[in-house]
Structure formats: structure tokens, C-alpha cells
Design a protein around this motif. Sequence first.
Motif, PDB file in Angstrom:
ATOM      1  N   ASP A  66       0.882  -1.198   0.173  1.00 34.62           N
ATOM      2  CA  ASP A  66       0.073   0.085  -0.182  1.00 34.62           C
ATOM      3  C   ASP A  66       1.041   1.327  -0.113  1.00 34.62           C
ATOM      4  O   ASP A  66       2.024   1.102   0.744  1.00 34.62           O
ATOM      5  CB  ASP A  66      -0.874  -0.153   1.378  1.00 34.62           C
ATOM      6  N   VAL A  67       0.320   2.191  -0.911  1.00 34.85           N
ATOM      7  CA  VAL A  67       1.152   3.621  -0.620  1.00 34.85           C
ATOM      8  C   VAL A  67      -0.016   4.611  -0.208  1.00 34.85           C
ATOM      9  O   VAL A  67      -1.084   4.776  -0.884  1.00 34.85           O
ATOM     10  CB  VAL A  67       1.677   3.938  -1.977  1.00 34.85           C
ATOM     11  N   ALA A  68       0.416   5.450   0.760  1.00 33.68           N
ATOM     12  CA  ALA A  68      -0.601   6.410   1.343  1.00 33.68           C
ATOM     13  C   ALA A  68       0.153   7.765   0.889  1.00 33.68           C
ATOM     14  O   ALA A  68       1.574   7.759   0.696  1.00 33.68           O
ATOM     15  CB  ALA A  68      -0.823   6.253   2.773  1.00 33.68           C
ATOM     16  N   MET A  69      -0.865   8.604   0.641  1.00 32.15           N
ATOM     17  CA  MET A  69      -0.202   9.956   0.013  1.00 32.15           C
ATOM     18  C   MET A  69      -0.947  11.093   0.950  1.00 32.15           C
ATOM     19  O   MET A  69      -2.041  11.134   1.277  1.00 32.15           O
ATOM     20  CB  MET A  69      -0.534  10.133  -1.314  1.00 32.15           C
ATOM     21  N   MET A  70      -0.020  12.146   1.285  1.00 31.21           N
ATOM     22  CA  MET A  70      -0.450  13.231   2.021  1.00 31.21           C
ATOM     23  C   MET A  70       0.296  14.428   1.376  1.00 31.21           C
ATOM     24  O   MET A  70       1.509  14.572   0.940  1.00 31.21           O
ATOM     25  CB  MET A  70       0.182  13.256   3.361  1.00 31.21           C
ATOM     26  N   ILE A  71      -0.347  15.502   0.897  1.00 31.64           N
ATOM     27  CA  ILE A  71      -0.118  16.729   0.243  1.00 31.64           C
ATOM     28  C   ILE A  71      -0.073  17.666   1.257  1.00 31.64           C
ATOM     29  O   ILE A  71      -0.725  17.820   2.090  1.00 31.64           O
ATOM     30  CB  ILE A  71      -0.790  16.857  -0.943  1.00 31.64           C
ATOM     31  N   GLY A  72       0.620  18.947   0.883  1.00 30.51           N
ATOM     32  CA  GLY A  72       0.746  20.061   1.716  1.00 30.51           C
ATOM     33  C   GLY A  72       2.062  20.297   2.559  1.00 30.51           C
ATOM     34  O   GLY A  72       2.951  19.399   2.200  1.00 30.51           O
ATOM     35  N   ASP A  73       2.110  21.359   3.193  1.00 28.50           N
ATOM     36  CA  ASP A  73       3.217  21.673   3.609  1.00 28.50           C
ATOM     37  C   ASP A  73       3.481  20.931   5.124  1.00 28.50           C
ATOM     38  O   ASP A  73       4.423  21.268   5.874  1.00 28.50           O
ATOM     39  CB  ASP A  73       3.288  23.297   3.945  1.00 28.50           C
ATOM     40  N   LEU A  74       2.526  20.115   5.590  1.00 25.32           N
ATOM     41  CA  LEU A  74       2.609  19.008   6.525  1.00 25.32           C
ATOM     42  C   LEU A  74       2.529  20.096   7.785  1.00 25.32           C
ATOM     43  O   LEU A  74       3.382  19.633   9.006  1.00 25.32           O
ATOM     44  CB  LEU A  74       3.832  18.380   6.391  1.00 25.32           C
ATOM     45  N   ARG A  75       1.931  20.971   7.873  1.00 29.51           N
ATOM     46  CA  ARG A  75       1.993  22.132   9.249  1.00 29.51           C
ATOM     47  C   ARG A  75       1.349  21.250  10.454  1.00 29.51           C
ATOM     48  O   ARG A  75       1.761  21.818  11.532  1.00 29.51           O
ATOM     49  CB  ARG A  75       1.401  23.367   8.913  1.00 29.51           C
ATOM     50  N   ASP A  76       0.693  20.468  10.230  1.00 33.45           N
ATOM     51  CA  ASP A  76      -0.288  19.777  11.100  1.00 33.45           C
ATOM     52  C   ASP A  76       0.290  18.567  11.781  1.00 33.45           C
ATOM     53  O   ASP A  76       0.492  17.542  11.037  1.00 33.45           O
ATOM     54  CB  ASP A  76      -1.593  19.478  10.932  1.00 33.45           C
ATOM     55  N   ARG A  77       1.161  18.798  12.686  1.00 31.07           N
ATOM     56  CA  ARG A  77       2.121  17.508  13.291  1.00 31.07           C
ATOM     57  C   ARG A  77       1.293  16.346  13.712  1.00 31.07           C
ATOM     58  O   ARG A  77       1.830  15.105  13.360  1.00 31.07           O
ATOM     59  CB  ARG A  77       3.207  18.170  14.236  1.00 31.07           C
ATOM     60  N   ASP A  78       0.122  16.610  14.418  1.00 31.02           N
ATOM     61  CA  ASP A  78      -0.472  15.529  14.819  1.00 31.02           C
ATOM     62  C   ASP A  78      -0.854  14.661  13.643  1.00 31.02           C
ATOM     63  O   ASP A  78      -0.928  13.348  13.777  1.00 31.02           O
ATOM     64  CB  ASP A  78      -1.779  15.998  15.888  1.00 31.02           C
ATOM     65  N   ALA A  79      -1.554  15.439  12.760  1.00 30.06           N
ATOM     66  CA  ALA A  79      -2.087  14.532  11.473  1.00 30.06           C
ATOM     67  C   ALA A  79      -1.074  14.006  10.903  1.00 30.06           C
ATOM     68  O   ALA A  79      -1.354  12.800  10.202  1.00 30.06           O
ATOM     69  CB  ALA A  79      -2.698  15.707  10.667  1.00 30.06           C
ATOM     70  N   LEU A  80       0.110  14.581  10.817  1.00 34.54           N
ATOM     71  CA  LEU A  80       1.431  14.024  10.065  1.00 34.54           C
ATOM     72  C   LEU A  80       1.660  12.621  10.578  1.00 34.54           C
ATOM     73  O   LEU A  80       1.893  11.762  10.069  1.00 34.54           O
ATOM     74  CB  LEU A  80       2.486  15.072  10.044  1.00 34.54           C
ATOM     75  N   LEU A  81       1.878  12.515  12.166  1.00 36.01           N
ATOM     76  CA  LEU A  81       2.179  11.629  12.684  1.00 36.01           C
ATOM     77  C   LEU A  81       1.341  10.651  12.686  1.00 36.01           C
ATOM     78  O   LEU A  81       1.777   9.206  12.475  1.00 36.01           O
ATOM     79  CB  LEU A  81       2.457  11.965  14.106  1.00 36.01           C
ATOM     80  N   GLN A  82      -0.152  10.871  12.767  1.00 37.34           N
ATOM     81  CA  GLN A  82      -0.929   9.762  12.500  1.00 37.34           C
ATOM     82  C   GLN A  82      -0.917   8.936  11.307  1.00 37.34           C
ATOM     83  O   GLN A  82      -1.016   7.830  11.147  1.00 37.34           O
ATOM     84  CB  GLN A  82      -2.189  10.295  12.868  1.00 37.34           C
ATOM     85  N   PHE A  83      -0.684  10.084  10.192  1.00 34.36           N
ATOM     86  CA  PHE A  83      -0.439   9.475   8.809  1.00 34.36           C
ATOM     87  C   PHE A  83       0.854   8.219   8.844  1.00 34.36           C
ATOM     88  O   PHE A  83       0.704   7.326   8.200  1.00 34.36           O
ATOM     89  CB  PHE A  83      -0.305  10.555   7.975  1.00 34.36           C
ATOM     90  N   ILE A  84       1.832   8.879   9.341  1.00 33.93           N
ATOM     91  CA  ILE A  84       2.953   8.081   9.045  1.00 33.93           C
ATOM     92  C   ILE A  84       3.012   6.662   9.999  1.00 33.93           C
ATOM     93  O   ILE A  84       3.106   5.641   9.541  1.00 33.93           O
ATOM     94  CB  ILE A  84       4.283   8.783   9.757  1.00 33.93           C
ATOM     95  N   GLN A  85       2.328   6.708  11.135  1.00 37.86           N
ATOM     96  CA  GLN A  85       2.135   5.648  12.045  1.00 37.86           C
ATOM     97  C   GLN A  85       0.941   4.608  11.777  1.00 37.86           C
ATOM     98  O   GLN A  85       0.787   3.750  12.344  1.00 37.86           O
ATOM     99  CB  GLN A  85       2.073   6.114  13.446  1.00 37.86           C
ATOM    100  N   ARG A  86       0.170   5.092  10.744  1.00 41.87           N
ATOM    101  CA  ARG A  86      -1.127   4.379  10.685  1.00 41.87           C
ATOM    102  C   ARG A  86      -0.806   2.757  10.403  1.00 41.87           C
ATOM    103  O   ARG A  86       0.013   2.430   9.677  1.00 41.87           O
ATOM    104  CB  ARG A  86      -2.011   5.013   9.398  1.00 41.87           C
TER     105      ARG A  86
END
Lengths: 103, 587
Positions: free
Chosen positions: A83-103
Motif C-alpha cells: 500500500d502507498v498512502a499519500m499526503m500533500i501540503g506543507d505538513l503543518r499539522d504535526r499530529d495529523a502527520l504523525l498519525q499518517f506516518i504511523q497508521r
Amino acid sequence: MIKQRHGRDPAQDSKAQSVRLRLYIATGAPTSVAALTNLRQAIASDKELQANLEVVDVLQAPKRVLADRILVTPTLLRICPDDVAMMIGDLRDRDALLQFIQR
Amino acid sequence: MFYSKVAGDHRVERAATGIRGFDEITGGGLPRSHVTLVAGGPGSGKTIFSVQSLVSGGIQHGESGLLVTFEESPEELKQSAGNFGWPLSVAGGRRVRRKVVIHDARPNSDMRQSGQFDLNGLLAGLTAQVEAHGIKRVVFDAIDVLLAFLEDEIAERREIYRLFDWLERHRLTGVMTAKFDLGELQHLTPRQSFLPYLSACVVLLQNRLQGPTLQRSLRVAKYRGTSHSANEHSMVIGPRGLEISSDDTRRLDYRVSGKRVSSGVKRLDTMLGGGYYRGSSILVSGSPGTTKTTLAGCFIAAACRRGERALFVSFDEAPAQIVRNLSSVGIKLAGYVKSGHLHLRSLRTGSQGPDDSGILVQREIEALRPQVLVIDPISALVDGPDAGQHRGIAQGLIAFAKSLGMTVFVTALLGNSAPEEETTRSNVSTIADTWIHLSFRALGGERNRALTIVKSRGMWHSNQVRELTLSRHGVTLADVYSAGGEVLLGTARLEKEQKVARAEQDRTAEFARKRGEIGQNLRRLAVQLDEVRADITARQAELNQLDDEEGRGRGRRSADLIQVLQSRGVEPAVPGGRRVERKGGRR
């Protein structure tokens, strides 16, 4: 291209595997600069996170842009074997970013 | 205000789209190295427009194209191109293939968003494509999907600028499609108007329901640096893509011919002084059942017999049905269909509006280039919920066919009263060079078909009303019998015919009698003449005898006289006879 490895002792959590990340940026673009900074800070902030980060400049490697169907920069890919997950943007929301990475 | 002609405008170089009608409207196509915005609601033909322009305008003319899709999958696009028979790759010169490269730029639905971003990623990929394939044209299909993705108006503008800048830098001719129903451009909010404002050309596509049928239209709302036809043009999505009806097809500068073509009915040719003019238009009007289609069949069969190509467009009647019905009156078309001379096309009036029908017929005409064209009935192109708007279609189509030198035969449904009193809704009568009206005349308890030539431009024609009769052997016009100022039809005609036949018999008998009488006289006179001749001969013989006798007597007397004179020593003078006689007389 910059490769980085973050993390703590793997023996403590045998199931904790290194997360493969790939960040597409356009060198010099403000959002790309911000994303790279935000991502590095987020990874550093989580001591339990083991990340294998590859940073790709779209202007240098357009063929990889085509291969990964990159639409915008910055784009962060979290690559698992199935699976490849994708997130776009300047990644300013750290919580969302960590959640995305650790999912 | 006066605007110069579109086609003569050279300020902006054009990139042809190959879309019939569009290149005419815009004087050559899209503005080259500029961006065209194609806007319209869902299903209005935006994607078809852009893909068609890449294929028929681009690669067919040696320019590869890039199709960036934000909504449809590459597979869907390939399939729809296949449906229209568009190749996405064609061989070019020097073994270079021209192709349309499809770039899948659909946003990932699982994509998460955090903060601002830009389109550098996309443009980097596109740059690679452009450089790898030598691309000249780019289509961004469904740019609205991309814009919806950008979080605010500022980002939207920034990224649109980025796109336009990229296109300009690579000198690409761009098309962006957007699912906006822009309607009238002046009523847009600043945010909405941003994209049209930046674009050099704005094409608006619209779908409208007219009763049960969908009317498509295209309007070039903006074309920077040129005057252009900003009118709404009707558009149809046909089997080979978009077709836009442009006024260009309604020119009147076609050649005229003095040659005649047979109507297929011998006696009708006589009434017309030799047939229809080649390249003219013929209107046959009449109420249902007045053999309009049959006359059309006669005409087209005659054309096929001459070896010409013919197109028979009928509405709401299947080709097989037409062939069968006409064969029952001795018009055999099946053979001509098989031999490829005759092409029968049936359209349904309900399934498309008059605009679409008109364009479909036009395409058939263009594809086939027939010498003769039949549209049965032309009313189908006129009748509709909005007859006024479509009035021009029939006329435009007839003019178009005539401009290609075709002889056009159309039928129209009309009531039974005098044609002059009928206001044909189509006004087709104004464009018909020859107008034949068929009607039923009730007389003596029956209905008979009557044919009148209402008008026939530029040719002598009979002014008589004729009865049209149908049999297994075809159509003919009966002999004319006038009685008390009425041409007799049906039974009245038959009775008159019998009466005439009887009178004819009587006259024949009378002649025979007289002939006999005179013959007798002649024979008697001949006998008399023989007698007289014999008499003459007898008298002549008598006369000759008398002369002989007289001659002999005179000879003797002369001889005696000479003897007398000699005895007296006198030489008789020459001619002696007369002198002697005179002398003798004096004595």
C-alpha cells in the motif's frame, strides 16, 4: 537526495519496523521548504518512530514524478509493501502527520 | 457596428481543431500558443471537444498532444476515443509517430491534505512528457477538479498563473475544460471570471432540453485579438465526434446548371418541359397518402438507373419498409441498394432535435457526396417545440446540398387545400426551385390524386392539373380531359375516356364508308377515262389518215404544174411549191 534514519532501540519493540517515507519537493518552493522542515521535526519529535526518508526533487527527477503519479508538491508518500498512502501540503499539522506516518 | 471578416484576421495564429464548424466559426481554430477555456455543464461535450482537437487537429497535422486528465481514467478516455474511431497514435514522417499521450493526474481519493501545496510536481512530470514526445498541444481535462483541490482563492490564482506560465514557457497550445456553467460571462463573480479572464479564447458549451430532446450548442464567448462569430451555434455529438453548424455552409454561390434530370415519370418530364434542372431543389407537398414518397422513389430510381449516387433520407420509416412499399408500385430499389448506388438512411424524429437531425443529414451528405438527395419529409427538420428557431435548418441543408451540386428532392406534409393558401411552416417553398403539389380531388364519390406544378423557376411548365395514377407498374399521369373547365379525374375521366372511345369507333366506321364510296367513284371515273382515251386514240388515227390523203393529192398537182412550166421554158423557184401555188392562186 537525502536519506535519514531516526529511531530508538529496535530490540525494545520487536514489531516496530522502519517506515518508508518519500517526500517529493520542488527545491526553492516555499511550501516544499516548509514541508521538509515540518517532516523532519515531526520525526525527531517521536522517539519511537523509525523512518526511512527519501527526498526527491521533482525538477531533478521528473521520471519518478511520472512513476509515482505526483500531482502536487510537496507530496509525502508512506510506502508499505502492499500500500502507498499519500499526503500533500506543507505538513503543518504535526499530529495529523504523525498519525499518517504511523497508521 | 461593423466587424471585419473572421477568416481574414491574422493577428493570432490558429491551431486547427479539425472539428467541423468550429474552425470556420473561429477563422481557423484555437489561438496557437495560448489557452482556450472550454466550459460547460456535465455531459456538454467538453472532453470530446478537447480530445477531438488533439486528434483531428493535432496529430493528424503532425502535432503530438498531451491529455492531462483530472477526472476520467486513461482507460475511459481511450475507450471513448475508440468509440469515435479516433487513433491516439499515427505514423508521421521519418518514422516519427504522432500521438496523444494521456497523463493520469487524477487526485488520489485517499490523499490527505495538510497545509499549502503547489503544482510543481505536476508540471515537472508534464515537462518530462513534453520533452520526451515533442508535444505541441496540451489539454487539461476537468481543471475544476484540480481547482477544487486548492484550498483558497489565493492558492487557486497562484496555481492557475503557474499553469498558464508553464504553457507559455513551453509555447504550448492549451485547452482547459471546466465544469462551469458560465452562462453569460458578464455575470461572473471575480473568482469565477479569473480563468476566462486569463484565457485567450472561451468556448461555452450548453445542453438544453427542448421538449424531450436535447439541444446542444456552442458559443465562442471570447477570442482575444480578433473579431469572431459570437453567436450560438447548434452542435451535435455524432458517431465521428462533434459537429457544429456554421453559417458558412449556407452560402449561395453555387453553380447553376441548364441540364435536366428526369423526374422518373415520363409525362411529368413533359409537363416540366424536360425534367427538373440538375442541381435544383424540388419540393413535393401534399397531405398524407398523396404519393409524395412514391414520386421521390421514381426520381431516385431514375437517378440510380443513370448510374448516379443517391441518398434517400427518411424520417420514421425504416429502409426495408420504404423498399417494400415502393416495390409494390413497380419501383424496384433493392438492386440499387445492393449495387451501392442508393443509400437509404432512416432517422427518428423523436430521438434528436431538428438541429441534430440537420447535422446528421449534413454529415451523411458529406460522407457520401451523392448526386441526388431525397429528404422525406423535410418537415421533420422543421417541426418541433420551437419551430421558429429551426426554420433555418431545412433551408440551410437544402442550400448546402445545392452548393455541392446536388439535385435535392424534399417532401413536405401539407393539408389538402390549395397550396398557395398554405403557409408552409418551414418556408421551404421559398428555397424550392420547383414546387409540385399533390392533393385529393373529390369528384363523383371518389378521391383522386391530382398533381399541380405550383411553380418551377426558370423553366416552361404545364399549368394543368393532372391525375396521378398508381399501378403495379409505377406512376403515370393520366391523359387530360377537360370538361366545363375542370380536368376530369377518376371515374369521371374513365367515363369520358369510354365516350371518347365510342365516338372514335363511330368516326372510324364513317370513314370506312366514305372511303368505299370515293373508291367506287374513282373506279367509275377510271373506266370513263379509259373510254375517253380510246376515243382520243381513234380520232387521232382518223386525223392522221386525213393528213396523209391530203399530202398525196398535193404532190400530184405540183408534179403536173412543173411539167407545164418546163414545157414553157421557165425554172421553177425554190421553194417551188409555194410560188407555184401562189402563181396558181393568182390565176
